[in-house]
Design a protein around this motif. Structure first.
Motif, PDB file in Angstrom:
ATOM      1  N   MET A  91       0.060   0.165  -8.394  1.00 57.60           N
ATOM      2  CA  MET A  91       1.445  -0.148  -8.035  1.00 57.60           C
ATOM      3  C   MET A  91       2.475   0.447  -9.009  1.00 57.60           C
ATOM      4  SD  MET A  91       3.134  -1.499  -5.711  1.00 57.60           S
ATOM      5  CE  MET A  91       4.408  -2.587  -5.135  1.00 57.60           C
ATOM      6  N   GLU A  92       2.187   0.363 -10.327  1.00 57.67           N
ATOM      7  CA  GLU A  92       3.187   0.831 -11.294  1.00 57.67           C
ATOM      8  C   GLU A  92       3.463   2.322 -11.078  1.00 57.67           C
ATOM      9  OE1 GLU A  92       0.856  -1.295 -11.887  1.00 57.67           O
ATOM     10  OE2 GLU A  92       1.935  -3.033 -12.726  1.00 57.67           O
ATOM     11  N   GLU A  93       2.376   3.076 -10.850  1.00 57.73           N
ATOM     12  CA  GLU A  93       2.507   4.519 -10.634  1.00 57.73           C
ATOM     13  C   GLU A  93       3.220   4.804  -9.312  1.00 57.73           C
ATOM     14  OE1 GLU A  93      -0.447   8.397 -10.349  1.00 57.73           O
ATOM     15  OE2 GLU A  93      -1.331   6.409 -10.578  1.00 57.73           O
ATOM     16  N   GLY A  94       2.794   4.077  -8.270  1.00 55.76           N
ATOM     17  CA  GLY A  94       3.392   4.273  -6.941  1.00 55.76           C
ATOM     18  C   GLY A  94       4.867   3.900  -6.938  1.00 55.76           C
ATOM     19  N   MET A  95       5.204   2.836  -7.651  1.00 53.81           N
ATOM     20  CA  MET A  95       6.609   2.409  -7.683  1.00 53.81           C
ATOM     21  C   MET A  95       7.460   3.435  -8.437  1.00 53.81           C
ATOM     22  SD  MET A  95       8.605   0.158  -6.559  1.00 53.81           S
ATOM     23  CE  MET A  95       7.967  -1.472  -6.279  1.00 53.81           C
ATOM     24  N   LEU A 107       6.905   6.640  -8.642  1.00 53.66           N
ATOM     25  CA  LEU A 107       7.063   7.802  -7.745  1.00 53.66           C
ATOM     26  C   LEU A 107       8.070   7.506  -6.637  1.00 53.66           C
ATOM     27  CD1 LEU A 107       3.347   8.929  -7.215  1.00 53.66           C
ATOM     28  CD2 LEU A 107       5.145  10.198  -8.413  1.00 53.66           C
ATOM     29  N   THR A 108       7.996   6.271  -6.120  1.00 50.51           N
ATOM     30  CA  THR A 108       8.890   5.875  -5.026  1.00 50.51           C
ATOM     31  C   THR A 108      10.344   5.874  -5.494  1.00 50.51           C
ATOM     32  OG1 THR A 108       7.134   4.527  -4.079  1.00 50.51           O
ATOM     33  CG2 THR A 108       9.363   4.009  -3.371  1.00 50.51           C
ATOM     34  N   VAL A 109      10.585   5.238  -6.633  1.00 47.65           N
ATOM     35  CA  VAL A 109      11.952   5.161  -7.155  1.00 47.65           C
ATOM     36  C   VAL A 109      12.470   6.573  -7.432  1.00 47.65           C
ATOM     37  CG1 VAL A 109      13.333   4.419  -9.146  1.00 47.65           C
ATOM     38  CG2 VAL A 109      11.709   2.826  -8.076  1.00 47.65           C
ATOM     39  N   LYS A 110      11.618   7.391  -8.026  1.00 46.57           N
ATOM     40  CA  LYS A 110      12.042   8.771  -8.328  1.00 46.57           C
ATOM     41  C   LYS A 110      12.400   9.507  -7.039  1.00 46.57           C
ATOM     42  CE  LYS A 110      10.609  12.993 -10.786  1.00 46.57           C
ATOM     43  NZ  LYS A 110      11.819  13.600 -10.331  1.00 46.57           N
ATOM     44  N   TRP A 111      11.585   9.333  -5.998  1.00 49.49           N
ATOM     45  CA  TRP A 111      11.859  10.052  -4.749  1.00 49.49           C
ATOM     46  C   TRP A 111      13.227   9.639  -4.188  1.00 49.49           C
ATOM     47  CZ3 TRP A 111      13.175   9.389   0.301  1.00 49.49           C
ATOM     48  CH2 TRP A 111      13.135  10.550   1.086  1.00 49.49           C
ATOM     49  N   TYR A 112      13.509   8.340  -4.137  1.00 45.17           N
ATOM     50  CA  TYR A 112      14.795   7.914  -3.546  1.00 45.17           C
ATOM     51  C   TYR A 112      15.968   8.360  -4.411  1.00 45.17           C
ATOM     52  CZ  TYR A 112      12.337   5.325   0.070  1.00 45.17           C
ATOM     53  OH  TYR A 112      11.546   5.001   1.148  1.00 45.17           O
ATOM     54  N   LEU A 113      15.805   8.261  -5.728  1.00 48.18           N
ATOM     55  CA  LEU A 113      16.936   8.660  -6.590  1.00 48.18           C
ATOM     56  C   LEU A 113      17.149  10.176  -6.544  1.00 48.18           C
ATOM     57  CD1 LEU A 113      16.512   6.290  -9.690  1.00 48.18           C
ATOM     58  CD2 LEU A 113      17.993   5.999  -7.687  1.00 48.18           C
ATOM     59  N   ASP A 114      16.068  10.926  -6.400  1.00 47.12           N
ATOM     60  CA  ASP A 114      16.197  12.396  -6.281  1.00 47.12           C
ATOM     61  C   ASP A 114      16.708  12.815  -4.909  1.00 47.12           C
ATOM     62  OD1 ASP A 114      15.216  12.723  -8.789  1.00 47.12           O
ATOM     63  OD2 ASP A 114      13.233  13.463  -8.188  1.00 47.12           O
ATOM     64  N   ASN A 115      16.613  11.917  -3.935  1.00 41.38           N
ATOM     65  CA  ASN A 115      16.974  12.269  -2.547  1.00 41.38           C
ATOM     66  C   ASN A 115      18.082  11.364  -2.027  1.00 41.38           C
ATOM     67  OD1 ASN A 115      14.872  14.417  -1.473  1.00 41.38           O
ATOM     68  ND2 ASN A 115      13.759  12.983  -2.784  1.00 41.38           N
ATOM     69  N   MET A 116      19.081  11.153  -2.875  1.00 40.70           N
ATOM     70  CA  MET A 116      20.164  10.269  -2.446  1.00 40.70           C
ATOM     71  C   MET A 116      20.919  10.859  -1.264  1.00 40.70           C
ATOM     72  SD  MET A 116      19.855   7.425  -3.880  1.00 40.70           S
ATOM     73  CE  MET A 116      21.265   6.500  -3.332  1.00 40.70           C
ATOM     74  N   LEU A 143       0.848  -1.203   0.000  1.00 44.45           N
ATOM     75  CA  LEU A 143       0.000   0.000   0.000  1.00 44.45           C
ATOM     76  C   LEU A 143       0.882   1.251   0.000  1.00 44.45           C
ATOM     77  CD1 LEU A 143      -2.917   1.163   0.324  1.00 44.45           C
ATOM     78  CD2 LEU A 143      -2.473   1.264   2.779  1.00 44.45           C
ATOM     79  N   TRP A 144       0.524   2.207  -0.852  1.00 41.42           N
ATOM     80  CA  TRP A 144       1.186   3.520  -0.919  1.00 41.42           C
ATOM     81  C   TRP A 144       1.010   4.208   0.433  1.00 41.42           C
ATOM     82  CZ3 TRP A 144       4.521   6.462  -3.227  1.00 41.42           C
ATOM     83  CH2 TRP A 144       4.371   7.849  -3.328  1.00 41.42           C
ATOM     84  N   VAL A 145       2.118   4.651   1.023  1.00 43.56           N
ATOM     85  CA  VAL A 145       2.093   5.127   2.414  1.00 43.56           C
ATOM     86  C   VAL A 145       1.120   6.291   2.621  1.00 43.56           C
ATOM     87  CG1 VAL A 145       4.137   6.601   2.072  1.00 43.56           C
ATOM     88  CG2 VAL A 145       3.551   5.820   4.373  1.00 43.56           C
ATOM     89  N   GLU A 146       0.979   7.162   1.623  1.00 41.83           N
ATOM     90  CA  GLU A 146       0.051   8.294   1.815  1.00 41.83           C
ATOM     91  C   GLU A 146      -1.394   7.821   1.883  1.00 41.83           C
ATOM     92  OE1 GLU A 146       0.848  11.377  -1.032  1.00 41.83           O
ATOM     93  OE2 GLU A 146       2.911  11.630  -0.335  1.00 41.83           O
ATOM     94  N   ASP A 147      -1.684   6.694   1.219  1.00 40.26           N
ATOM     95  CA  ASP A 147      -3.038   6.140   1.327  1.00 40.26           C
ATOM     96  C   ASP A 147      -3.290   5.626   2.738  1.00 40.26           C
ATOM     97  OD1 ASP A 147      -3.940   6.695  -1.228  1.00 40.26           O
ATOM     98  OD2 ASP A 147      -3.099   4.864  -2.068  1.00 40.26           O
ATOM     99  N   HIS A 148      -2.250   5.093   3.376  1.00 38.26           N
ATOM    100  CA  HIS A 148      -2.387   4.666   4.770  1.00 38.26           C
ATOM    101  C   HIS A 148      -2.668   5.882   5.658  1.00 38.26           C
ATOM    102  CE1 HIS A 148      -0.546   2.229   8.373  1.00 38.26           C
ATOM    103  NE2 HIS A 148      -1.830   2.424   8.514  1.00 38.26           N
ATOM    104  N   ALA A 149      -1.928   6.962   5.429  1.00 35.01           N
ATOM    105  CA  ALA A 149      -2.121   8.171   6.247  1.00 35.01           C
ATOM    106  C   ALA A 149      -3.550   8.707   6.081  1.00 35.01           C
ATOM    107  CB  ALA A 149      -1.092   9.236   5.863  1.00 35.01           C
TER     108      ALA A 149
END
Ligand code: NAD
Ligand code: TYD
Length: 352
Positions: free
Chosen positions: A315-319, A321-330, A225-231
């Motif tokens: 999932m494809e969209e969430g993944m 976004l997730t990959v982009k966030w980590y690579l942008d925030n190394m 589950l996308w963490v923001e959906d949990h929030a």
């Protein structure tokens, strides 16, 4: 609903920081108190964007410290507690169960006692919300879903300690009439997850061409589950959930670890400009986790039907976004792997 003061425990962690951000931005007239010990898993950098908002305050302290917890109740006179602070990593619970007993069980009872004492058994308009996990239900075979009435069958020290928190919170509901809600959620993914958990660990390893350690045969299944959906679900349940009830939260999004890692590799390679599938060569099969639960899957129809919650992302969209966030925030990742993030609190708070 009247303006509220809410203590969110564990607000500097992965899910807690998304919840704190959501509530601070959504409810400018509330006071949101983030109570967190800043263990290795807590990172105030997760909240930089909202740390100066007038409706947000951070308090550093340990939920097992009864005097500290009591002083926070006195200071803020909260209407509600949303309790997320925990030791949360299954593998750590296997090597060091006692810290899970201490934080998860003793810490939860310490909070319950402080709430009972401070609210002086006058629970009008009060709420104790325990944020829990689907792992309390144990493991599934190839079919079936966890519902709110599935028997508890925890099998790791982590899940056993979280099951205990649910039982204790229910005990305070039945014994003392304390208003409570509990939610049991499936595996979360998204930005700011501590990189010992599968997805951020693997993104970091792919980026640095390090082995991707797959436990056992890799056919273990999780419901992501996308963490923001949990929030969003927690916010909804806090405000609209029925006293004494439990809500299961999940993404209807089951993946075997191997399939998930395939998707992850495809996305990271794409975003790094590597040939598609190149990083598959990093996959390494390692010794299995002891007592590894085979499959988790959630029936989330109650929270959907009763409260109208549905997951927002596929999932494809969430993944992506997730990959982009980590690579942008190394730099975020590097500060954790080098340990410098632990200096952030000193720099930001203690010197003021
Ligand atoms: P996390 O490990 O990222 O964060 C835990 C936070 O709790 C950290 O900020 C840490 O500093 C704080 N904390 C730990 N011990 C403390 C103590 N003694 N006193 C005060 N603060 C303390 O965890 P997470 O993944 O964000 O999970 C948050 C909650 O949600 C946990 O209760 C977990 O069981 C539950 N949960 C997690 C998932 C998931 O996929 N991550 C799924 C379902 C439920
Ligand atoms: P994890 O993120 O630890 O969550 P949980 O165990 O709470 O579900 O692990 C997700 C899945 O990935 C789980 O089946 C264990 C597996 N896993 C690996 O195969 N290798 C790893 O290095 C890690 C951390 C997890």
């Amino acid at each position: 609903m009247k303006n509220q003061t809410i203590i969110i425990t564990g607000g500097a962690g992965f899910i807690g920081s998304h919840l704190v951000r959501l509530m601070v931005n959504k409810y400018p007239d509330y006071k949101i108190v983030n109570l967190d010990a800043l263990t290795y898993a807590g990172n105030l950098e997760n909240l930089r964007d909202i740390e100066n908002k007038p409706n947000y305050v951070f308090e550093r302290g340990d939920i097992t410290d009864a005097d500290f917890v009591s002083s926070i109740f006195k200071k803020y006179n909260p209407d509600g507690i949303i309790h997320l602070a925990a030791e949360s990593h299954v593998d750590r619970s296997i090597s060091n169960p006692m810290s899970f007993i201490q934080t998860n069980i003793v810490g939860t009872v310490t909070l319950l006692n402080a709430a009972k004492h401070h609210w002086a058994d006058n629970f009008d308009g009060k709420l104790f919300y325990n944020v829990s996990t689907d792992e309390v239900y144990g493991t599934l075979g190839d079919t079936g879903l966890f519902t709110e009435t599935t028997s508890y069958d925890p099998r790791s020290p982590y899940s056993a300690s979280k099951a205990s928190t649910d039982h204790l919170v229910r005990a305070y509901f039945h014994t003392y009439d304390m208003p409570i809600v509990i939610s049991n959620c499936s595996n979360n993914y998204g930005p700011n997850q501590f990189p010992e958990k599968l997805i951020p660990l693997f993104i970091n390893n792919i980026k640095h061409n390090k082995p991707l350690p797959i436990y056992g045969d890799g056919k273990y299944t999780r419901d992501w589950l996308w963490v923001e959906d949990h929030a969003v679900a927690i916010d909804l349940i806090y405000h609209k959930g029925k006293n004494g009830e439990t809500y299961n939260i999940g993404g209807h999004n089951e993946w075997t670890n191997l399939d998930l890692i395939g998707l992850l590799i495809k996305e990271v390679d794409k975003q790094l400009g590597r040939p598609e599938g190149k990083s598959k060569e990093l996959i390494t099969y390692v010794k299995d986790r002891a007592g590894h639960d085979r499959r988790y899957a959630i029936d989330a129809s109650k929270v959907q039907n009763d409260l109208g919650w549905v997951p927002s992302l596929q999932m494809e969209e969430g993944m992506a976004l997730t990959v982009k966030w980590y690579l942008d925030n190394m730099d975020w990742m590097d500060s954790i792997t080098s340990g410098t993030y632990q200096k952030y609190y000193e720099n930001q708070y203690e010197k003021r």
